[in-house]
Design an enzyme around this catalytic site. Structure first.
Site, PDB file in Angstrom:
ATOM      1  N   ASP A 123       0.850  -1.187   0.000  1.00 38.39           N
ATOM      2  CA  ASP A 123       0.000   0.000   0.000  1.00 38.39           C
ATOM      3  C   ASP A 123       0.882   1.231   0.000  1.00 38.39           C
ATOM      4  O   ASP A 123       2.013   1.203   0.510  1.00 38.39           O
ATOM      5  CB  ASP A 123      -0.910   0.013   1.233  1.00 38.39           C
ATOM      6  N   ASP A 142      -7.115  -1.505  -4.510  1.00 37.94           N
ATOM      7  CA  ASP A 142      -8.162  -1.135  -3.555  1.00 37.94           C
ATOM      8  C   ASP A 142      -9.119  -0.115  -4.164  1.00 37.94           C
ATOM      9  O   ASP A 142     -10.347  -0.200  -3.980  1.00 37.94           O
ATOM     10  CB  ASP A 142      -7.549  -0.561  -2.280  1.00 37.94           C
TER      11      ASP A 142
END
Length: 168
Positions: A123, A142
């Protein structure tokens, strides 16, 4: 078989593939440019920060000893199979629904690859939201999953209205 790819949501698999490519390319760029936890300030509310998520959304179960890697891997694999099946049963002219399924499919595969290859999801989008604080870091996969879920929700409202009109 050719008919399946021409007349169903599988004709839009290129969207899932595009999501996977952009997701993985962005993660490779982050790995090459950043050390773990390095951060680059972009604006007052947005940073690029390299983090590893060993859990699910919002780092759910991230500190659970390792079993969660395989649990979330299996869930993602089941999701990929189900979404591919639904795409094969969805007419390609249901554009919003097909875009939603393919966006989720690409995002799920992008994060699934990370779990299998690295044992965690990479991330890096790091936002600070006024009156809330720091939002958990996320990635392109995401964003595609959230976009896809929004498309499916929107389609459910649109199709609900269409079904009611056809009944009357």
């Amino acid at each position: 078989m050719k008919k399946l790819f021409k007349e169903t949501g599988l004709s839009w698999l290129w969207l899932a593939i595009l999501v996977i490519i952009v997701d993985q390319a962005s993660k490779i760029a982050v790995i090459q440019q950043f050390e773990l936890y390095d951060s680059k300030v972009i604006t007052d509310f947005f940073n690029l920060t390299y983090v590893r998520n060993h859990g699910a959304a919002f780092s759910f179960l991230a500190d659970s000893g390792g079993w969660q890697r395989w649990f979330f891997t299996v869930i993602a694999m089941v999701a990929v199979v189900l979404i591919t099946y639904w795409l094969s049963k969805t007419k390609k002219d249901q554009l919003i629904l097909v875009m939603g399924f393919n966006s989720i499919l690409g995002g799920a595969i992008g994060n699934l690859y990370d779990r299998i290859a690295y044992g965690y999801v990479i991330d890096f989008f790091d936002f600070t939201i006024p009156l809330y604080g720091r939002w958990p870091a996320f990635n392109v996969a995401d964003m595609a999953i959230v976009f896809g879920a929004g498309c499916i929700l929107l389609d459910s409202f649109i199709n609900k209205d269409n079904k009611q009109e056809s009944k009357s």
